[in-house]
Design a protein around this motif. Sequence first.
Motif, PDB file in Angstrom:
ATOM      1  N   THR A 114       0.862  -1.163   0.000  1.00 41.05           N
ATOM      2  CA  THR A 114       0.000   0.000   0.000  1.00 41.05           C
ATOM      3  C   THR A 114       0.898   1.212   0.000  1.00 41.05           C
ATOM      4  O   THR A 114       1.961   1.215   0.601  1.00 41.05           O
ATOM      5  CB  THR A 114      -0.875   0.050   1.256  1.00 41.05           C
ATOM      6  OG1 THR A 114      -0.043  -0.184   2.382  1.00 41.05           O
ATOM      7  CG2 THR A 114      -2.002  -0.942   1.199  1.00 41.05           C
TER       8      THR A 114
ATOM      9  N   HIS B 113       1.966   4.933   0.871  1.00 38.88           N
ATOM     10  CA  HIS B 113       1.789   5.752   2.051  1.00 38.88           C
ATOM     11  C   HIS B 113       1.768   7.223   1.672  1.00 38.88           C
ATOM     12  O   HIS B 113       2.616   7.676   0.916  1.00 38.88           O
ATOM     13  CB  HIS B 113       2.942   5.502   3.022  1.00 38.88           C
ATOM     14  CG  HIS B 113       2.870   6.377   4.214  1.00 38.88           C
ATOM     15  ND1 HIS B 113       1.857   6.276   5.108  1.00 38.88           N
ATOM     16  CD2 HIS B 113       3.665   7.381   4.623  1.00 38.88           C
ATOM     17  CE1 HIS B 113       2.047   7.201   6.026  1.00 38.88           C
ATOM     18  NE2 HIS B 113       3.117   7.872   5.770  1.00 38.88           N
ATOM     19  N   PRO B 114       0.794   7.975   2.154  1.00 42.00           N
ATOM     20  CA  PRO B 114       0.749   9.384   1.763  1.00 42.00           C
ATOM     21  C   PRO B 114       1.882  10.144   2.426  1.00 42.00           C
ATOM     22  O   PRO B 114       1.953  10.214   3.642  1.00 42.00           O
ATOM     23  CB  PRO B 114      -0.606   9.848   2.301  1.00 42.00           C
ATOM     24  CG  PRO B 114      -0.926   8.916   3.413  1.00 42.00           C
ATOM     25  CD  PRO B 114      -0.226   7.632   3.137  1.00 42.00           C
TER      26      PRO B 114
ATOM     27  N   ARG C 227      -2.989  15.179   2.991  1.00 44.33           N
ATOM     28  CA  ARG C 227      -4.172  14.489   3.461  1.00 44.33           C
ATOM     29  C   ARG C 227      -4.305  14.486   4.977  1.00 44.33           C
ATOM     30  O   ARG C 227      -5.360  14.670   5.520  1.00 44.33           O
ATOM     31  CB  ARG C 227      -4.170  13.055   2.943  1.00 44.33           C
ATOM     32  CG  ARG C 227      -5.228  12.862   1.884  1.00 44.33           C
ATOM     33  CD  ARG C 227      -5.161  11.494   1.313  1.00 44.33           C
ATOM     34  NE  ARG C 227      -3.934  11.288   0.562  1.00 44.33           N
ATOM     35  CZ  ARG C 227      -3.643  10.153  -0.034  1.00 44.33           C
ATOM     36  NH1 ARG C 227      -4.453   9.126   0.051  1.00 44.33           N
ATOM     37  NH2 ARG C 227      -2.536  10.035  -0.719  1.00 44.33           N
TER      38      ARG C 227
ATOM     39  N   ASN D 192      -2.771   3.940   5.330  1.00 39.62           N
ATOM     40  CA  ASN D 192      -3.684   5.034   4.995  1.00 39.62           C
ATOM     41  C   ASN D 192      -4.975   4.932   5.780  1.00 39.62           C
ATOM     42  O   ASN D 192      -5.482   5.909   6.322  1.00 39.62           O
ATOM     43  CB  ASN D 192      -4.053   4.997   3.510  1.00 39.62           C
ATOM     44  CG  ASN D 192      -2.845   5.170   2.639  1.00 39.62           C
ATOM     45  OD1 ASN D 192      -1.718   4.965   3.107  1.00 39.62           O
ATOM     46  ND2 ASN D 192      -3.050   5.545   1.396  1.00 39.62           N
ATOM     47  N   ARG D 193      -5.478   3.725   5.834  1.00 40.43           N
ATOM     48  CA  ARG D 193      -6.732   3.497   6.513  1.00 40.43           C
ATOM     49  C   ARG D 193      -6.599   3.767   8.004  1.00 40.43           C
ATOM     50  O   ARG D 193      -7.465   4.346   8.633  1.00 40.43           O
ATOM     51  CB  ARG D 193      -7.078   2.035   6.317  1.00 40.43           C
ATOM     52  CG  ARG D 193      -8.420   1.718   6.792  1.00 40.43           C
ATOM     53  CD  ARG D 193      -9.123   1.267   5.624  1.00 40.43           C
ATOM     54  NE  ARG D 193     -10.450   0.820   5.873  1.00 40.43           N
ATOM     55  CZ  ARG D 193     -11.029  -0.004   5.022  1.00 40.43           C
ATOM     56  NH1 ARG D 193     -10.352  -0.441   3.975  1.00 40.43           N
ATOM     57  NH2 ARG D 193     -12.246  -0.355   5.237  1.00 40.43           N
TER      58      ARG D 193
ATOM     59  N   GLU E 266      -4.507   5.762   9.416  1.00 42.74           N
ATOM     60  CA  GLU E 266      -4.426   7.206   9.632  1.00 42.74           C
ATOM     61  C   GLU E 266      -5.822   7.808   9.655  1.00 42.74           C
ATOM     62  O   GLU E 266      -6.139   8.635  10.501  1.00 42.74           O
ATOM     63  CB  GLU E 266      -3.614   7.863   8.507  1.00 42.74           C
ATOM     64  CG  GLU E 266      -2.136   7.608   8.623  1.00 42.74           C
ATOM     65  CD  GLU E 266      -1.335   8.370   7.586  1.00 42.74           C
ATOM     66  OE1 GLU E 266      -1.809   8.477   6.439  1.00 42.74           O
ATOM     67  OE2 GLU E 266      -0.250   8.851   7.927  1.00 42.74           O
ATOM     68  N   ASN E 267      -6.657   7.325   8.731  1.00 39.76           N
ATOM     69  CA  ASN E 267      -8.026   7.815   8.693  1.00 39.76           C
ATOM     70  C   ASN E 267      -8.765   7.517   9.978  1.00 39.76           C
ATOM     71  O   ASN E 267      -9.501   8.352  10.499  1.00 39.76           O
ATOM     72  CB  ASN E 267      -8.766   7.132   7.550  1.00 39.76           C
ATOM     73  CG  ASN E 267      -8.898   8.067   6.384  1.00 39.76           C
ATOM     74  OD1 ASN E 267      -9.108   9.260   6.592  1.00 39.76           O
ATOM     75  ND2 ASN E 267      -8.759   7.555   5.185  1.00 39.76           N
TER      76      ASN E 267
END
Length: 783
Positions: free
Chosen positions: A90, A92-93, A100, A242-243, A245-246
């Motif tokens: 995945t 990573h931002p 984001r 990412n998820r 972090e959300n």
Amino acid sequence: MTLRDFRPGESARILAVGGEGALRQHFLDMGVIPGAEVTVEKLAPLGDPMQLRIHNYELTLRIAEAEQIEAEPAEAKATAAFSPVKRKETEHPGLGEGGRFHPKGTGDPLPESEKLTFALVGNQNSGKTTLFNQLTGSNQHVGNFPGVTVDRKDGVIRGLPNTLITDLPGIYSMSPYSSEELVSRDFVLQQHPKAVINIVDAGNIQRNLYLTMQLLEMGVPMVVALNMMDEVLGNGGVIDINRMENMLGVPVVPISAVKNEGVDELIQHAMHIARYQEAPLRQDFCDESDHGGAVHRCLHAVIHLIQDHAQRAGLPVRFAASKLIEGDANILEQLDLDENEVEMLDHIVLQMEKERGLDRSAAMADMRFAYINRVCDECVVMPHESKEHIRSRNLDKVFTGKYTAIPVFILIMGAVFYLTFNVIGAWLQDLLAAFIEGQTAAADALLTRVGVNPVLHSLLVDGIFEGVGSVLSFLPIIVTLFFFLSMLEDSGYIVRVAFVMDKILRRIGLSGRSIVPMLIGFGCTVPAVMSTRTLPSERDRRMTILLTPFMSCSAKVPIYAFFVNAFFPDKGWLAMTGLYFLGILVGVLMALLLKNTVFAGEAVPFVMELPNYRLPSAKSVALLLWEKSKDFLQRAFSVILLTTICIWFLQSFSLQFDLVTDSHDSILAAVSGLLVPLLKPLGLGDWRIATSLISGFMAKESVVSVMEVLYGTEGGVRASLSSLSAVTMLVFSLLYTPCVAAVASIRRELGRNWAFGVVCWQCAIAWAAALLVRLLFAALGLS
Ligand code: GDP
Ligand code: MG
């Protein structure tokens, strides 16, 4: 049924957690909550404590504590075949990728001149020290938190001069269970670091996120460092960053502290959230639909109730509300609620308990774990059992095995001392000693050739070179000993020792955890006394502090080595081991005495995590050794140098300040002479011995340097003391008062009276023991 009724290998579901107060809170914080599934793994070799597996990690508790936890049998999960999961990459931002997770990326930053302070917070064994060392390199400063002696390490992040990062003690929750937790909590709340770096062990993510949840409740700018990612990936685990972090509302950066991977990115994110003061986007974890939303409604009601009080007290309101619901007296006091409000609070909590069917603390812990489980379900795929855990389990078959644990412990400690004193340390010491001797001779020759004033010559050669030089040559032994102790500690072995030895230590009124300060005590009493801060019970802490000085510290090694070389060169190892054991024996007797007098009562509970075995990072070990060497060198060139010069001065001049030819007429002889009658029965009635013992109070190493100065050479000592007196001297040096630095740290922990007491009774015990040993050896025919 309680947990104690389950055999190793059986699984249980927890129904209710008994006990009360801080201990119970600690159980809950460690994830022992109603509904959780546990597997009993094994009993310690002596039958108590027991080792459990819960939320994918190992926890120990005593049988007596297990009896307070009600449980019912549960389906045993098929034991763990290693099953790698297919890994999906995945992305990573990163910083600036649409910002984001940096919503304020264009907002108003703190001015450049403002120093960015960070707190490094995490569970024990999550890799905090390793990360801290990576972040700071050698720009560290070790001290104490103001007012308390919990080790405090500060450092500047490398390459970023206007930053300061503080390594907080490793903790599991923000409840004040031990003084370390209180220190960490107060630090975050009162010192207002600009941001928190929360380090999380990704391989043990459920338990670690519990602390994260509490930090989020505090609402301080924060970044999560997901450590040990190398292990997770190596096992085929996947974490959807990412998820996550959300769901958590804060930046999450995967790193490997040991391999220094991801650390730069972590720094970038940390700097950003600190600069822009980005608070977590999410604080609200209680779910409306969770068990009818009882906890959710309760929390929000309390938040509204105390909002103004929390603001006035400067506390994050959600954090304060959670703590109030958990029944935290400390926060209640800070909020200063009036009678009506307290009553309302109680009603709200009562109603919640009734609706939820759990008591206040359990309900809160359950709410947090429920959210953690959702996060893990959505973002984390882990193999059933990691390679590291399988390896640890196999190692534990030996290290905590029923028949092997204790013999292996004795073997390991034996090997450590043998290698330190006979092989590695001794070999290095010989090298260094030869070098120093050469330098001394060269200096002597030079001074003679130049023809300097004989007084100055004597000061330089007999005082400084001989005195400080003789102490300096022990550096290798001390560094080697610290090397082995830190390897044992960092690898995760020492906690196993605590687990294995708990039952024995309880006999003498301590808990297994006291073994850690005791073993550190073999290195140095000062950090040992400080490390007792991790003990959650005041009684155990005090008792452990009083006993650590009996563990022979490394500064006494020069004394032993000096006498053993001079008098019993062929029985070196035996004499050394004997001394160490004598120290332990006297400590045990003292413990029994204390247990039955001043410290009657029960030892603390033993709820502890057993981390996987790990290879310590070379960098951490190197930094520790460097720190110890620096410390030792500083002492050699400050305290010891000064003492040596003072002693040289006092022994070279008479009361009329004339230069004396025979040091018998010196000031020193006159002063130390007062002590001689006391030492006479021990066969140590010589003013030179008295003097060296006095200077040993400044620093134990200087006993040797002073003897070198006073007797001239080793031969001088041999000529004036009998072998029997040498034995007495060794025993007396082993047991008599700890050095000033140790006494000072005892004073900080226990107060003036205790510190004074320690000095007095250790001297008394030393005198009595030395006399006994002398009589014994005389009866055996030594003279
Ligand atoms: P602390 O108790 O939180 O200070 O943890 P330490 O920094 O002492 O680390 C505990 C153990 O984990 C040590 O043996 C480290 O070498 C090891 N460790 C730390 N970070 C990592 C990592 O990223 N990967 C691996 N494999 N081991 C690590
Ligand atoms: Mg550490």
